[in-house]
Design an enzyme around this catalytic site. Structure first.
Site, PDB file in Angstrom:
ATOM      1  N   GLY A 136       0.785  -1.228   0.000  1.00 20.99           N
ATOM      2  CA  GLY A 136       0.000   0.000   0.000  1.00 20.99           C
ATOM      3  C   GLY A 136       0.812   1.271   0.000  1.00 20.99           C
ATOM      4  O   GLY A 136       1.594   1.494   0.899  1.00 20.99           O
ATOM      5  N   SER A 137       0.657   2.125  -1.003  1.00 22.09           N
ATOM      6  CA  SER A 137       1.541   3.279  -1.122  1.00 22.09           C
ATOM      7  C   SER A 137       1.116   4.142  -2.308  1.00 22.09           C
ATOM      8  O   SER A 137       0.047   3.966  -2.863  1.00 22.09           O
ATOM      9  CB  SER A 137       2.983   2.792  -1.319  1.00 22.09           C
ATOM     10  OG  SER A 137       3.001   1.721  -2.248  1.00 22.09           O
TER      11      SER A 137
END
Length: 218
Positions: free
Chosen positions: A185-186
């Site tokens: 997640g990013s």
């Protein structure tokens, strides 16, 4: 399905941990709970495998094209002041990657790497605007074949704890090469020169090394 090389260590670690936990629960708890925990473990492990999947992609375009550096959804398209590295006004295009997206990052244009750096920081949600300047991040500046400086910033999110960046200063890079990998997640920010024609809009779903993000000014 292929797995990215960055997934080897985590997948081995998760496998050993889950096998140990399931053996412990089966030995000391047993019964229905052990079967439920086994099912959850399998589902979790399949999710992690999906996260580290890898799909080789080929893209060909002219020297002025900027190719999307990541799978995900566009969350920012705006003019901004980039003071940390470029020191000028730019067009920012940001792509948010959920845990369900392939997390490989791609080189957005052909050119030579002028700068690579890593900055420690916080782990705010990657949706937030402040994540670009406050979160842990890595930055790569590429001098395009036309002379423009393109900044690509890998930004950690609330879950992501490790950013991997491959290019080195002085290296010639090309579209179709991996820029790096962000685990769990990013987002990836692109900073482009004013006058660049952007081809995407906020909310649009995009694919790394497939979607044309923009065309540099001539």
């Amino acid at each position: 399905m292929l797995l990215h090389k960055e997934g080897r260590g985590p997948l081995i670690g998760f496998a050993i941990t889950l096998i140990g936990l399931n053996a412990f629960i089966a030995l000391f708890a047993g019964g229905t709970f052990s079967y439920i925990f086994l099912a959850i473990s399998i589902l979790f492990y399949l999710t992690v495998i999906n996260f580290f999947r890898y799909e080789p992609r080929k893209h060909s375009d002219g020297p002025l094209e900027i190719v999307c550096p990541a799978d995900g959804r566009v969350v920012v398209v705006e003019e901004t002041e980039e003071t940390e590295l470029l020191g000028c006004r730019c067009l920012q295009v940001s792509v948010f990657m959920s845990v369900f997206d392939m997390h490989v990052n791609w080189i957005p244009c052909n050119g030579v790497v002028e700068h690579v750096s890593h900055t420690d920081g916080r782990f705010l949600s990657a949706h937030l605007p402040k994540s670009s300047t406050d979160n842990e991040r890595s930055a790569v500046i590429i001098r395009s074949e036309g002379g423009d400086r393109i900044l690509v910033r890998q930004v950690a999110g609330a879950i992501a704890r490790r950013i991997v960046t491959y290019p080195e200063v002085g290296q010639r890079v090309n579209i179709n090469q991996n820029l790096g990998f962000i685990k769990f997640g990013s987002r990836v920010d692109l900073y482009l020169p004013l006058g660049t024609k952007v081809h995407v809009k906020v909310g649009q779903k995009v694919q790394g090394n497939i979607t044309d993000i923009a065309t540099l000014p001539r």
